[in-house]
Design a protein around this motif. Sequence first.
Motif, PDB file in Angstrom:
ATOM      1  N   HIS A 226       0.739  -1.231   0.078  1.00  0.00           N
ATOM      2  CA  HIS A 226       0.171   0.023   0.033  1.00  0.00           C
ATOM      3  C   HIS A 226       0.975   1.251  -0.129  1.00  0.00           C
ATOM      4  CE1 HIS A 226      -3.405  -2.821   1.462  1.00  0.00           C
ATOM      5  NE2 HIS A 226      -4.030  -1.978   0.526  1.00  0.00           N
ATOM      6  N   PRO A 227       1.024   1.649  -1.207  1.00  0.00           N
ATOM      7  CA  PRO A 227       1.718   3.087  -1.270  1.00  0.00           C
ATOM      8  C   PRO A 227       1.706   4.016  -0.072  1.00  0.00           C
ATOM      9  CG  PRO A 227       1.105   2.554  -3.323  1.00  0.00           C
ATOM     10  CD  PRO A 227       0.251   1.789  -2.565  1.00  0.00           C
ATOM     11  N   TYR A 228       2.553   4.741   0.627  1.00  0.00           N
ATOM     12  CA  TYR A 228       2.244   5.927   1.404  1.00  0.00           C
ATOM     13  C   TYR A 228       1.685   5.406   2.813  1.00  0.00           C
ATOM     14  CZ  TYR A 228       3.318   8.674  -2.775  1.00  0.00           C
ATOM     15  OH  TYR A 228       3.945   9.142  -3.976  1.00  0.00           O
ATOM     16  N   ASN A 229       2.076   4.243   2.995  1.00  0.00           N
ATOM     17  CA  ASN A 229       1.524   3.727   4.465  1.00  0.00           C
ATOM     18  C   ASN A 229       2.283   4.499   5.661  1.00  0.00           C
ATOM     19  OD1 ASN A 229       4.240   2.027   4.968  1.00  0.00           O
ATOM     20  ND2 ASN A 229       3.360   1.058   3.278  1.00  0.00           N
ATOM     21  N   ALA A 230       3.352   5.247   5.192  1.00  0.00           N
ATOM     22  CA  ALA A 230       3.876   6.020   6.541  1.00  0.00           C
ATOM     23  C   ALA A 230       4.714   5.074   7.488  1.00  0.00           C
ATOM     24  CB  ALA A 230       2.849   7.006   7.011  1.00  0.00           C
ATOM     25  N   GLU A 231       4.719   3.847   7.276  1.00  0.00           N
ATOM     26  CA  GLU A 231       5.321   2.871   8.236  1.00  0.00           C
ATOM     27  C   GLU A 231       6.792   3.178   8.570  1.00  0.00           C
ATOM     28  OE1 GLU A 231       4.145   0.881  10.050  1.00  0.00           O
ATOM     29  OE2 GLU A 231       5.559  -0.524  10.716  1.00  0.00           O
ATOM     30  N   ALA A 232       7.678   3.627   7.511  1.00  0.00           N
ATOM     31  CA  ALA A 232       9.083   3.618   7.695  1.00  0.00           C
ATOM     32  C   ALA A 232       9.406   4.814   8.512  1.00  0.00           C
ATOM     33  CB  ALA A 232       9.647   3.768   6.228  1.00  0.00           C
ATOM     34  N   LEU A 233       8.682   5.708   8.785  1.00  0.00           N
ATOM     35  CA  LEU A 233       8.921   6.758   9.624  1.00  0.00           C
ATOM     36  C   LEU A 233       8.172   6.801  10.923  1.00  0.00           C
ATOM     37  CD1 LEU A 233      10.435   9.366   9.321  1.00  0.00           C
ATOM     38  CD2 LEU A 233       8.688  10.713   8.234  1.00  0.00           C
TER      39      LEU A 233
ATOM     40  N   ARG B 223       2.829  11.245 -13.150  1.00  0.00           N
ATOM     41  CA  ARG B 223       3.999  11.260 -12.105  1.00  0.00           C
ATOM     42  C   ARG B 223       3.258  11.233 -10.718  1.00  0.00           C
ATOM     43  NH1 ARG B 223       6.975  16.564 -11.244  1.00  0.00           N
ATOM     44  NH2 ARG B 223       6.957  16.616 -13.495  1.00  0.00           N
ATOM     45  N   ALA B 224       2.248  11.613 -10.480  1.00  0.00           N
ATOM     46  CA  ALA B 224       1.555  11.214  -9.316  1.00  0.00           C
ATOM     47  C   ALA B 224       1.098   9.876  -9.078  1.00  0.00           C
ATOM     48  CB  ALA B 224       0.221  12.233  -9.136  1.00  0.00           C
ATOM     49  N   GLY B 225       0.785   9.155 -10.207  1.00  0.00           N
ATOM     50  CA  GLY B 225       0.390   7.734 -10.244  1.00  0.00           C
ATOM     51  C   GLY B 225       1.612   6.733  -9.804  1.00  0.00           C
ATOM     52  N   HIS B 226       2.728   7.286  -9.963  1.00  0.00           N
ATOM     53  CA  HIS B 226       4.030   6.479  -9.719  1.00  0.00           C
ATOM     54  C   HIS B 226       4.234   6.766  -8.001  1.00  0.00           C
ATOM     55  CE1 HIS B 226       4.989   6.457 -13.958  1.00  0.00           C
ATOM     56  NE2 HIS B 226       4.953   5.182 -13.664  1.00  0.00           N
ATOM     57  N   PRO B 227       3.938   5.856  -7.105  1.00  0.00           N
ATOM     58  CA  PRO B 227       4.105   5.931  -5.749  1.00  0.00           C
ATOM     59  C   PRO B 227       5.587   6.411  -5.535  1.00  0.00           C
ATOM     60  CG  PRO B 227       2.842   3.951  -6.047  1.00  0.00           C
ATOM     61  CD  PRO B 227       3.416   4.493  -7.647  1.00  0.00           C
ATOM     62  N   TYR B 228       5.662   6.904  -4.456  1.00  0.00           N
ATOM     63  CA  TYR B 228       7.141   7.681  -3.967  1.00  0.00           C
ATOM     64  C   TYR B 228       7.882   8.246  -5.071  1.00  0.00           C
ATOM     65  CZ  TYR B 228       5.742   4.249  -0.494  1.00  0.00           C
ATOM     66  OH  TYR B 228       4.915   3.718   0.763  1.00  0.00           O
ATOM     67  N   ASN B 229       7.283   9.165  -5.774  1.00  0.00           N
ATOM     68  CA  ASN B 229       7.905   9.922  -6.775  1.00  0.00           C
ATOM     69  C   ASN B 229       8.793  10.999  -6.240  1.00  0.00           C
ATOM     70  OD1 ASN B 229       5.981  12.364  -6.624  1.00  0.00           O
ATOM     71  ND2 ASN B 229       4.996  10.949  -7.307  1.00  0.00           N
ATOM     72  N   ALA B 230       8.581  11.215  -4.787  1.00  0.00           N
ATOM     73  CA  ALA B 230       9.350  12.304  -4.163  1.00  0.00           C
ATOM     74  C   ALA B 230       9.115  13.852  -4.633  1.00  0.00           C
ATOM     75  CB  ALA B 230      10.964  11.843  -4.119  1.00  0.00           C
ATOM     76  N   GLU B 231       8.091  13.857  -5.228  1.00  0.00           N
ATOM     77  CA  GLU B 231       7.994  15.150  -5.992  1.00  0.00           C
ATOM     78  C   GLU B 231       7.467  16.088  -4.925  1.00  0.00           C
ATOM     79  OE1 GLU B 231       8.329  16.439  -8.739  1.00  0.00           O
ATOM     80  OE2 GLU B 231       7.176  18.168  -9.041  1.00  0.00           O
ATOM     81  N   ALA B 232       6.621  15.833  -3.898  1.00  0.00           N
ATOM     82  CA  ALA B 232       5.983  16.778  -2.906  1.00  0.00           C
ATOM     83  C   ALA B 232       7.162  17.507  -2.071  1.00  0.00           C
ATOM     84  CB  ALA B 232       4.954  16.509  -2.189  1.00  0.00           C
ATOM     85  N   LEU B 233       8.112  16.745  -1.914  1.00  0.00           N
ATOM     86  CA  LEU B 233       9.275  17.452  -1.025  1.00  0.00           C
ATOM     87  C   LEU B 233      10.366  18.095  -1.796  1.00  0.00           C
ATOM     88  CD1 LEU B 233       9.804  17.443   1.847  1.00  0.00           C
ATOM     89  CD2 LEU B 233      11.067  15.439   1.752  1.00  0.00           C
ATOM     90  N   VAL B 234      10.354  17.856  -3.083  1.00  0.00           N
ATOM     91  CA  VAL B 234      11.480  18.674  -3.836  1.00  0.00           C
ATOM     92  C   VAL B 234      11.568  19.820  -3.738  1.00  0.00           C
ATOM     93  CG1 VAL B 234      10.280  19.022  -6.242  1.00  0.00           C
ATOM     94  CG2 VAL B 234      12.879  18.256  -6.190  1.00  0.00           C
ATOM     95  N   HIS B 235      12.793  20.434  -3.691  1.00  0.00           N
ATOM     96  CA  HIS B 235      12.822  21.852  -3.401  1.00  0.00           C
ATOM     97  C   HIS B 235      12.435  22.261  -1.947  1.00  0.00           C
ATOM     98  CE1 HIS B 235      12.924  21.732  -7.569  1.00  0.00           C
ATOM     99  NE2 HIS B 235      11.860  21.717  -7.799  1.00  0.00           N
TER     100      HIS B 235
END
Lengths: 344, 344
Positions: A226-233, B223-235
């Motif tokens: 389940h993507p973004y399960n926030a488990e690792a943090l 891009r949003a459909g690829h989990p963990y694309n790290a886009e929201a935290l970039v910059h």
Amino acid sequence: MAQQHHEMTAGEALSVYLQDQATEFLRSLRLHRESSTDAQGAEEALAAARSLRRAARRVGATLHTFRPLLDQEWTEGLRPELAWLSGTLAREHAYAARLDRLLGALHRLSTPAAPAVGNRAQPPAPRAGEAKAGARKPAGQLAVGAAKAAALLERQLTLARTRAHSAALQAFGSSRFHAVADNVAVMASEVPLRPAPDTDLKPLAAAADAHLTEAVAALPLLRAGHPYNAEALVHGLAADTAPEAQDAPWLKVRSLLRLHRYAQEVLLGAAPPDARLAAAGAALDRHREAAEAAAAAAAAARTPRIAPATAYALGVLHADQRHEVEAARFAFQQAWLREAVTAP
Amino acid sequence: MAQQHHEMTAGEALSVYLQDQATEFLRSLRLHRESSTDAQGAEEALAAARSLRRAARRVGATLHTFRPLLDQEWTEGLRPELAWLSGTLAREHAYAARLDRLLGALHRLSTPAAPAVGNRAQPPAPRAGEAKAGARKPAGQLAVGAAKAAALLERQLTLARTRAHSAALQAFGSSRFHAVADNVAVMASEVPLRPAPDTDLKPLAAAADAHLTEAVAALPLLRAGHPYNAEALVHGLAADTAPEAQDAPWLKVRSLLRLHRYAQEVLLGAAPPDARLAAAGAALDRHREAAEAAAAAAAAARTPRIAPATAYALGVLHADQRHEVEAARFAFQQAWLREAVTAP
């Protein structure tokens, strides 16, 4: 060397594999010695140390998986020495890779956004290992914090790396290392097999496979899928050792996946692993690297008297790398479940 | 009131909807006045303010979407006043929700891990809004930082909330508000329609739909459909305003989705939206709340003279909430593409 292993006895096939690895070990050692005396050989010395570690890892794993076929005393004597050697040599590389990863992530986090031309046209966000060219000058308290965090990590990890380098050089000159090398040289000409083993290669390789399957079954794969399960943090601000407990089963699977892979090499020759296992292994490598990078960021934040902006940047960086850990678990889950029946 | 709208003219249907909302507005206002004089009515006052905002939002959106059917001068006079009122009333609720979200996240991050019984048996990690009971005493520098961060956020957001509460009370007593209420009371009995409009409800609702579709097409959904694309935290460590540029198109879609939804209510009666649009809307609400919570954590980290451990915790929290933003984008993408043809 894709030998016709099915025409050989278990002992012969095992000997061929171990002798190949021993030969590779000795060749790498020779290259390392030559490049170490050369002023320009730093690059080659690193490559040689890498292939030496690679061979040592394979010999150690093979001694473990197929130990009922091998002379017990010899096996039990050599294995811990190979583990010591691999560990000592791995450290320098690990610190360098960790610094690269953390600086790459900080760079990604602190590069100003490109002027928006249209959201669809933007290229995907670069991740660790991205080029550093073309960055515009960052500004403000946040960017100062990121720059200070980068400087702090560079100082700490470069120092650790330098120490690891010295330790590796010291190891290469030690009598302990010479004893390992002598042992490997003996193995290159003859592998000490057990006289009349009551087992064969295949059941032992199958046992390695079973251990792997069992360890994977203990992973929280449903949650990882389940993507973004926030488990690792989760628990990330609880105690300094918090992530270790949740990371341990993944690191265990990483080790067992390697044992499985090397056992397959003994059985089938040193062919590259199938795409599924390669992807799963790469995900677990990424898991380990990101977890260690996250820990390094957290450790740097405990440096006395750092500025709040530096600590803030390290907090963002820590969370970013823990997020990478979570992403790696997702990638492993995806790779592992792709098609579960490909093993021969 | 599921009226038979297809038997009514456009003006009649529009009048029915606006009168219903105006009535709801006035009812909520009366409830709010009664509960405000009651010492125990804080809870009811909040609920009344919420339904008043809800009605104001719908009236404002309807005046916008169906403006060619309505008296122009009246529409243009009332819309900004409704926006002012909604905005003023929304702030108190937003600060309270933001604090809840941030304290919930900090709690999740700083709760020690449960003793491992077996990884598969662990329940999913609780997220924002989780119960706070049963937490064991946290210890160490990290937990101290988390506790200090929580105290700092509580202080800052409670102050902001108190100010917003005072501003809302002041607004309720202002002549500006009374003018809005008078206007709404007039509308409850008769909606000022344009004499001979050259359009109908459906093309105007279709235009709202087209605006939404266009705005969604501009989103980086691939891009949003690829989990963990790290886009929201970039910059995220570049400049204090960095995320605003990448968040803007999502917030725009959130507004247009609401306009679309309210236009459908005018056409079809106030039925709940279909599951797909509800999920998409919920994801965008989460996007906005997480983005604002992340900004609040970053702002708190700029408080002078905070301890590095506090700043570190705020950095982790900021990144955590930006991951929530990314998760919300993923959830929106999943909801939106589920089955794109459900609209009537």
